[in-house]
Scaffold this motif. Structure first.
Motif, PDB file in Angstrom:
ATOM      1  N   PHE A   1      42.387  44.011  37.887  1.00 17.83           N
ATOM      2  CA  PHE A   1      42.522  42.862  38.782  1.00 17.83           C
ATOM      3  C   PHE A   1      43.971  42.396  38.859  1.00 17.83           C
ATOM      4  O   PHE A   1      44.541  42.274  39.956  1.00 17.83           O
TER       5      PHE A   1
ATOM      6  N   SER B   1      38.993  38.366  35.635  1.00 18.98           N
ATOM      7  CA  SER B   1      37.735  39.097  35.737  1.00 18.98           C
ATOM      8  C   SER B   1      37.299  39.451  34.325  1.00 18.98           C
ATOM      9  O   SER B   1      37.962  40.253  33.658  1.00 18.98           O
TER      10      SER B   1
ATOM     11  N   VAL C   1      35.433  38.340  39.269  1.00 20.82           N
ATOM     12  CA  VAL C   1      36.630  37.504  39.429  1.00 20.82           C
ATOM     13  C   VAL C   1      36.210  36.045  39.592  1.00 20.82           C
ATOM     14  O   VAL C   1      35.409  35.714  40.469  1.00 20.82           O
TER      15      VAL C   1
END
Length: 260
Positions: A146, A228, A236
């Motif tokens: 992420f 996340s 997320v």
């Protein structure tokens, strides 16, 4: 070579979308998007999944974080690099430590590259969590995928591929790093050790070897993080770090900015 081609294509796509026409319409869309992001952020930060012991105590992904992810991507790669007689500094995974910078073709939002990062990060709220997720597309993320994808897509900065190596990158190159969570600023990368429980006592007295970095996220400012963490906690999401019986504040190891 395939990774380089894909990253190059991503950067071209990012640059084209930013430099393209329709500025007036784009500004209206960005304003509308920011409002929607704000509303979604408020909704997600109010749930208590990350501090619910009935959930977290049985959430295996919280306990492991992204530990071992680098092995999925480096087993067949070159693990060192030398230039003449001078050795290149290496990350823990054996790859060269190379500093990344924002693509100069990308225009800072509100005069700051940090806002490019935040806007991109919030656009992925709710994206599913997958351990060892595909680093070449954004349909799912683990924690380090992420953060890496956000910086890559927002600014064209290609960071290392897991939390341990991103932490080493920050430790080596950040002009502003810290071990006190109260010093965190908007856009900073924040690093945490493995989940062991919701109480401060669960992390007291641990040695450095007992506190590996296995989780990370991006600071939103005002004591909030976007990250996340696991499937059970919704992929997320946004949380307030300093909350009663909330483990992230006890797990914090390192933070730093890479845009200063």
């Amino acid at each position: 070579m395939m990774r380089k081609k894909i990253v190059f294509s991503l950067l071209l796509s990012c640059t084209f979308s930013i430099l393209g026409g329709g500025c007036s319409q784009k500004s209206k869309m960005e304003a509308q998007g920011s409002k929607e992001h704000s509303n979604l952020a408020i909704e997600r930060e109010t749930d208590n999944k990350m501090s619910d012991w009935n959930l977290t105590s049985s959430d295996a992904e919280l306990y492991i974080g992204d530990l071992g992810v680098d092995q999925l991507y480096t087993s067949n790669q070159v693990r060192s690099l030398t230039t003449g007689s001078t050795k290149q500094a290496l990350l823990p995974n054996g790859f060269p430590l190379i500093q990344a910078f924002p693509n100069p073709a990308i225009v800072p939002k509100q005069g700051s590259y940090v806002e490019n990062v935040i806007d991109t990060a919030i656009s992925y709220l709710g994206t599913p969590y997958v351990y060892g997720s595909n680093r070449l597309e954004p349909s799912s993320f683990d924690c380090s995928d992420f953060t890496r994808w956000v910086y890559l897509y927002a600014l064209g900065m290609d960071l290392p591929w897991d939390a341990k190596n991103q932490a080493a990158y920050v430790d080596a190159l950040s002009k502003r790093k810290y071990h006190d969570i109260s010093k965190a600023r908007r856009g900073d990368l924040l690093f945490f050790t493995s989940f062991r429980g919701n109480r401060a006592a669960d992390y007291a007295g641990l040695t450095a070897s007992q506190k590996p970095i296995t989780h990370m996220g991006i600071c939103l400012g005002n004591g909030k993080i976007i990250h996340s963490a696991s499937k059970k906690t919704g992929g997320v999401r946004i949380d307030k770090i300093i909350e009663k019986n909330f483990h992230l504040q006890y797990r914090f190891i390192l933070g730093g900015g890479i845009l200063d």
